[in-house]
Design a protein around this motif. Structure first.
Motif, mmCIF file in Angstrom:
data_model
loop_
_atom_site.group_PDB
_atom_site.id
_atom_site.type_symbol
_atom_site.label_atom_id
_atom_site.label_comp_id
_atom_site.label_asym_id
_atom_site.label_seq_id
_atom_site.Cartn_x
_atom_site.Cartn_y
_atom_site.Cartn_z
ATOM 1 N N PRO A 63 0.868 -1.000 0.098
ATOM 2 C CA PRO A 63 0.283 -0.038 0.362
ATOM 3 C C PRO A 63 0.651 0.754 0.146
ATOM 4 O O PRO A 63 0.152 2.575 -0.706
ATOM 5 N N ARG A 64 1.548 1.565 0.644
ATOM 6 C CA ARG A 64 3.049 2.355 0.636
ATOM 7 C C ARG A 64 3.126 2.783 -0.516
ATOM 8 O O ARG A 64 4.421 3.823 -0.945
ATOM 9 N N LEU A 65 3.261 2.395 -2.047
ATOM 10 C CA LEU A 65 3.510 2.555 -3.463
ATOM 11 C C LEU A 65 2.406 3.047 -4.253
ATOM 12 O O LEU A 65 2.297 2.988 -5.328
ATOM 13 N N ARG A 66 1.069 3.694 -3.080
ATOM 14 C CA ARG A 66 0.335 3.796 -4.171
ATOM 15 C C ARG A 66 1.103 5.518 -3.899
ATOM 16 O O ARG A 66 1.151 5.566 -4.258
ATOM 17 N N PHE A 122 9.719 2.562 2.650
ATOM 18 C CA PHE A 122 9.024 2.483 1.526
ATOM 19 C C PHE A 122 10.909 1.421 1.760
ATOM 20 O O PHE A 122 10.974 0.864 1.839
ATOM 21 N N LEU A 123 11.162 3.064 0.713
ATOM 22 C CA LEU A 123 12.907 3.270 0.895
ATOM 23 C C LEU A 123 14.092 2.566 2.289
ATOM 24 O O LEU A 123 14.728 1.385 2.124
ATOM 25 N N GLN A 135 8.457 10.449 -7.394
ATOM 26 C CA GLN A 135 9.200 11.517 -6.418
ATOM 27 C C GLN A 135 9.940 9.994 -6.130
ATOM 28 O O GLN A 135 11.314 10.694 -5.705
ATOM 29 N N LEU A 136 10.345 8.965 -5.768
ATOM 30 C CA LEU A 136 11.450 8.088 -5.410
ATOM 31 C C LEU A 136 12.776 8.186 -6.207
ATOM 32 O O LEU A 136 13.592 8.646 -5.880
ATOM 33 N N GLY A 190 23.040 3.573 4.349
ATOM 34 C CA GLY A 190 22.087 3.598 5.590
ATOM 35 C C GLY A 190 20.706 4.440 5.573
ATOM 36 O O GLY A 190 20.386 4.802 4.481
ATOM 37 N N PRO A 191 20.189 4.115 6.752
ATOM 38 C CA PRO A 191 18.570 4.501 6.449
ATOM 39 C C PRO A 191 18.403 6.151 6.250
ATOM 40 O O PRO A 191 19.582 6.456 6.378
#
Length: 251
Positions: A122-125, A174-175, A210-211, A240-241
């Motif tokens: 769902p985070r890829l909507r 998500f990333l 956006q990505l 890293g994060p």
């Protein structure tokens, strides 16, 4: 033309949200030229609302008839490629696209999947446009809140929709999940002679824009123009994060 201009102004604010702190890269990461991962970002095929130039966010409509023919070039491009993971927006247009470009027969035979089944994410909507979903520019151009949103989308949220901050935050999460997964895969040595893990992501045009904006230095929201059924490849070094070194492969 007016609608094209309005649509562009709607997302002009989408500059890379990464702060200077996020962009700091440890010395070891700069020295290590090994790519951890290749993201294959695919926009879903054409829907009726795409054709009619309506806002299409979380409304769950399917692809137009003839999607198989539209997506055939991409299906042939991906045929036989192995993916360590496959992620897909949980909306119907993306699920149908995935079924066409990576048929079930390839998944079950292992031809395009090496670790696990596709994950509906769902985070890829797409951004949720709320009450404006399904509307066109001409339907909304006289609505004062809509015009304010076009001018200041970071400040204005569509009625019943999603703020830009929330949209960016879920993509960042998500990333980060990709980073956590890659770190957990210590069973796979960091072999500099091996190619990066390939990850297929079937999603939406705004998400791909956006990505890329978040990952590629110098990119803004309008650096890419994903067409239905088009794929973009980004190589990642996961430092890293919130911290990635990335490169867009020639398209």
């Amino acid at each position: 033309m007016k609608q094209d201009i309005a649509a562009k102004r709607t997302v002009e604010y989408a500059q890379s949200p990464n702060s200077q702190e996020d962009r700091k890269v440890p010395y070891y990461a700069k020295e290590d030229l090994h790519w951890d991962m290749e993201l294959v970002l695919v926009r879903h095929g054409t829907t009726l609302w795409n054709k009619e130039r309506r806002y299409l966010g979380h409304s769950d409509i399917g692809l137009l008839p003839g999607a198989e023919q539209e997506l055939k070039p991409l299906q042939e491009e991906l045929q036989g490629q192995s993916f360590a993971r496959i992620y897909c927006s949980d909306l119907m247009r993306c699920r149908q696209t995935l079924q066409i470009i990576v048929p079930e027969s390839e998944l079950t035979s292992g031809g395009s999947l090496s670790i696990m089944s596709p994950m509906m994410e769902p985070r890829l909507r797409e951004l949720h446009f709320g009450e404006w979903d399904g509307k066109t520019y001409d339907m909304l151009k006289d609505v004062s809140l809509y015009r304010a949103w076009i001018d200041e989308p970071q400040r204005i949220t569509p009625p019943g929709g999603e703020s830009w901050t929330d949209f960016v935050n879920r993509l960042r999460k998500f990333l980060d999940s990709l980073y956590e997964w890659r770190v957990a895969m210590e069973v796979r040595p960091m072999d500099l002679t091996a190619g990066p893990l390939s990850v297929l992501v079937v999603t939406h045009g705004g998400v791909i824009r956006q990505l890329a904006c978040m990952l590629i230095p110098g990119h803004d929201f309008w650096s890419l123009n994903p067409k239905p059924g088009e794929a973009f490849r980004i190589q990642l070094r996961l430092a890293g994060p919130h911290n990635y070194i990335a490169e867009m492969l020639p398209h």
